[in-house]
Design an enzyme around this catalytic site. Structure first.
Site, PDB file in Angstrom:
ATOM      1  N   CYS A 399       0.811  -1.217   0.000  1.00 15.68           N
ATOM      2  CA  CYS A 399       0.000   0.000   0.000  1.00 15.68           C
ATOM      3  C   CYS A 399       0.846   1.270   0.000  1.00 15.68           C
ATOM      4  O   CYS A 399       0.494   2.267  -0.640  1.00 15.68           O
ATOM      5  CB  CYS A 399      -0.955  -0.002   1.184  1.00 15.68           C
ATOM      6  SG  CYS A 399      -0.134  -0.104   2.790  1.00 15.68           S
ATOM      7  N   HIS A 443      -1.898   0.588   7.035  1.00 16.06           N
ATOM      8  CA  HIS A 443      -2.242   0.936   5.651  1.00 16.06           C
ATOM      9  C   HIS A 443      -1.770   2.360   5.355  1.00 16.06           C
ATOM     10  O   HIS A 443      -1.526   3.164   6.266  1.00 16.06           O
ATOM     11  CB  HIS A 443      -3.756   0.832   5.463  1.00 16.06           C
ATOM     12  CG  HIS A 443      -4.204   0.831   4.033  1.00 16.06           C
ATOM     13  ND1 HIS A 443      -3.722  -0.054   3.100  1.00 16.06           N
ATOM     14  CD2 HIS A 443      -5.106   1.618   3.374  1.00 16.06           C
ATOM     15  CE1 HIS A 443      -4.291   0.174   1.936  1.00 16.06           C
ATOM     16  NE2 HIS A 443      -5.139   1.190   2.069  1.00 16.06           N
ATOM     17  N   ASP A 459      -7.678   5.961  -2.421  1.00 20.73           N
ATOM     18  CA  ASP A 459      -6.878   4.809  -2.026  1.00 20.73           C
ATOM     19  C   ASP A 459      -6.513   3.999  -3.264  1.00 20.73           C
ATOM     20  O   ASP A 459      -7.323   3.221  -3.776  1.00 20.73           O
ATOM     21  CB  ASP A 459      -7.655   3.930  -1.041  1.00 20.73           C
ATOM     22  CG  ASP A 459      -6.778   2.872  -0.395  1.00 20.73           C
ATOM     23  OD1 ASP A 459      -5.623   2.721  -0.828  1.00 20.73           O
ATOM     24  OD2 ASP A 459      -7.249   2.195   0.537  1.00 20.73           O
TER      25      ASP A 459
END
Length: 645
Positions: A399, A443, A459
């Site tokens: 991520c 994250h 995201d």
């Protein structure tokens, strides 16, 4: 003192159990030092000639002082105190000359046992300390009694502790919570906590991807957010060197966002952390001291983060943060000097320079989907130019790769953007009805400033691996396999682990309530509880405290009297014998012993002399004899039943 060898063996075994959990709290050298002394003293129970001479004990004491001094942790604080008491306990084992020495060792052992709560306060540790305390109480019972069996001593000690529990609960709930003044709180920072860092590099969060360590739990008062809205906000990064991202302490006053839609009201129970960050659901609107909010909307606490803490929060999933100041715009457009031509060409290819920001964002996310990018927990190492290597070579990343690359490209296109780290998702515990967020949920995502909307979350991970956001991480399987896995299919494939998962969920629910209602029972929680009971001043509190203690004392006294009476079968049968004589005017006086009573009534009932003497002898043997037999009780019961005047 009864059998000294067996008593000391019992005591030393208990001490060995008491110090054992400190293996994670004291230095290895000191731990080995104590158990070396302990093992030596245990052997001396069979070989008394191995006991050290006074000069050798002095040498051992000097060695212990040297080991404590080596740690350089000062003379005050929980670590220094714990080390000192454990060292003293080990040395005192060699100085047992009287009962007074045993008493001192037991009291030292109680102190070492209670010091465990300075480090661990979970329910398992509490049960463990109760267990070893029971053994210590049993030791005191053994050395203060004659011919007491170990089983009976343990049972008596457990009974005493059980009888003390109701009074303990009353004092815990009602007695005013006294907090130590600030100058008495020592700053102990010798305990490592894993977690998010205050710097970010491509792939830096992957070291948390296999960590099952609990970060916090969230319990919602009304509805629970869907997985796609479970973003728990942490550090925000605006400055980049191309390889590393750093936070910027903005001097801009905190803007007041406008909130839209229905809020989420929830309780956050934070585990001990290395940083003073509090991970609120994005975006927090209502909170109270000791929490404060930075200009980038991250929450922090003024309290010691190394302790569990509970916070009541309100967050909105939709919001508008308002206009962007010139300072913020400059900070969030910052780039290193060496932006490559390949990256500029990519931005131009996706209409980053000419199109609207929304169009560029859409095309960039589509680019990630179409160009065979992969989401992995074990990406290749990219040291020289991580952004360029990720985009044009490896295309395998976690991520943090996607978020940092996304923000970097936004800035190349002159669109203000920044990286936000925190946690995403959380496993629902159906037993306790709360979310568990672990380090594996760490994250990173991006925020882009858009005119008329303010800071908007994007995201990139959702474009590459939407199951990571919608279904969350299967932490159990991820750890067992050493890789990342998503969704319910992998869970079904490993149905054999379901029972273990349910057991863990049940235990986590028990631990959650233990932490909330016992460990976190501070001044504020006590005030709220007492207010709900109508206790609003010190006078009413004193009345409640005295009344509760009096009521418990009375109930316990009645219970003990009833129990003693119901257990005294021999006394009840003898009373039946005396009642038979009472009908004929032969009344036993309160100060008259059983033998004197028998002599008196034998003079008046000579025909029953033999039976009266037999009943009296059996009664005295059963009541005061050392080792009465079961047959004696049966004979005594039958003799009284058949006795007639």
């Amino acid at each position: 003192m009864p059998n000294q060898k067996s008593t000391l063996l019992f005591l030393f075994s208990a001490i060995g159990l008491i110090v054992l959990p400190h293996i994670n709290h004291i230095p290895p050298s000191l731990f080995a030092y104590f158990y070396g002394l302990w093992a030596w003293r245990m052997l001396c129970l069979w070989q008394p000639k191995w006991l050290p001479k006074p000069y050798l004990i002095a040498v051992l004491a000097g060695a212990g002082i040297f080991l404590i001094y080596r740690q350089h942790i000062g003379l005050l604080g929980q670590d220094a105190g714990t080390n000192l008491f454990i060292t003293a306990l080990g040395l005192k084992l060699f100085e047992i000359k009287s009962l007074r020495d045993i008493y001192l060792i037991v009291f030292l052992a109680f102190i070492v046992a209670s010091s465990q709560f300075l480090y661990e306060q979970n329910i398992l540790m509490a049960l463990y300390i109760v267990l070893v305390s029971t053994v210590l109480f049993a030791t005191l019972i053994i050395i203060n009694s004659l011919n007491v069996q170990t089983k009976f001593a343990l049972k008596t000690a457990a009974t005493l502790i059980a009888q003390a529990l109701p009074m303990t609960v009353v004092l815990f709930v009602l007695f005013p919570r006294l907090e130590a003044p600030q100058w008495l709180i020592f700053d102990e920072d010798h305990h490592a906590h894993s977690g998010l860092s205050d710097t970010l590099e491509a792939g830096s969060i992957t070291n948390l991807g296999l960590s099952d360590e609990l970060v916090f739990r969230a319990k919602f008062n009304n509805r629970m957010p869907p997985p796609s809205e479970r973003y728990w906000r942490g550090p925000v990064f605006s400055h980049t060197t191309g390889r590393q991202w750093l936070p910027v302490n903005s001097k801009t006053p905190l803007s007041k966002p406008s909130f839209i839609g229905e809020p989420y009201h929830y309780t956050l129970l934070m585990e001990p952390q290395a940083k003073n960050w509090v991970f609120a659901l994005d975006l927090a609107s209502d909170f109270s001291l000791p929490l404060s909010q930075h200009a980038n909307f991250q929450l922090t606490t003024d309290e010691n983060p190394d302790k569990r803490a509970e916070y009541e929060l309100t967050s909105y999933p939709e919001y508008n943060t308002g206009n962007l100041t010139a300072e913020d715009e400059q900070q969030n457009l910052q780039l290193p000097d060496n932006v490559s031509d390949k990256i500029k060409q990519l931005v131009e290819q996706l209409d980053g320079y000419t199109g609207k920001p929304e169009k560029f964002i859409s095309q960039l996310l589509q680019y990630f989907k179409d160009q065979d990018f992969y989401y992995t927990l074990t990406p290749p190492v990219m040291q020289k130019n991580p952004i360029e290597e990720f985009l044009f070579e490896s295309r395998h990343g976690f991520c943090s790769h996607y978020a940092s690359t996304f923000v970097y490209l936004m800035r190349v296109a002159h669109i203000p953007a920044r990286v936000v780290t925190g946690y995403q998702g959380g496993e629902f515990n159906p037993v306790g009805n709360f979310l568990e967020i672990r380090q594996a949920n760490a994250h990173a995502w991006a925020e882009v400033w858009l005119a008329g909307k303010g800071w908007v979350r994007f995201d990139p991970t959702a474009a590459i691996a939407p199951e990571r956001i919608e279904q969350g991480i299967n932490v159990d399987l991820q750890i067992s396999n050493g890789r990342l896995s998503f969704g319910s299919n992998t869970i079904k494939a490993n149905a054999g682990l379901n029972w273990l998962k349910h057991t863990r969920q049940f235990w986590q629910s028990v631990d959650y309530n233990w932490q909330r209602w016992v460990i976190n029972y501070d001044n504020n929680n006590q005030y709220q509880l007492l207010a709900s009971l109508g206790i609003n001043n010190i006078k009413s509190l004193i009345y409640w405290l005295i009344g509760s203690i009096a009521a418990l004392t009375g109930l316990l006294s009645l219970f003990l009297l009833y129990q003693a009476k119901s257990k005294d079968k021999v006394g009840l049968i003898y009373q039946r014998f005396c009642q038979k004589l009472t009908r004929h005017g032969l009344i036993r006086q309160p100060t008259e012993g059983a033998q004197d009573f028998a002599q008196r009534i034998c003079l008046q009932l000579p025909a029953h002399t033999e039976t009266i003497k037999q009943i009296t002898a059996l009664y005295l043997k059963l009541r005061y004899g050392k080792q009465p037999k079961k047959t004696d009780f049966e004979q005594f019961r039958k003799s009284v039943a058949l006795f007639k005047v």
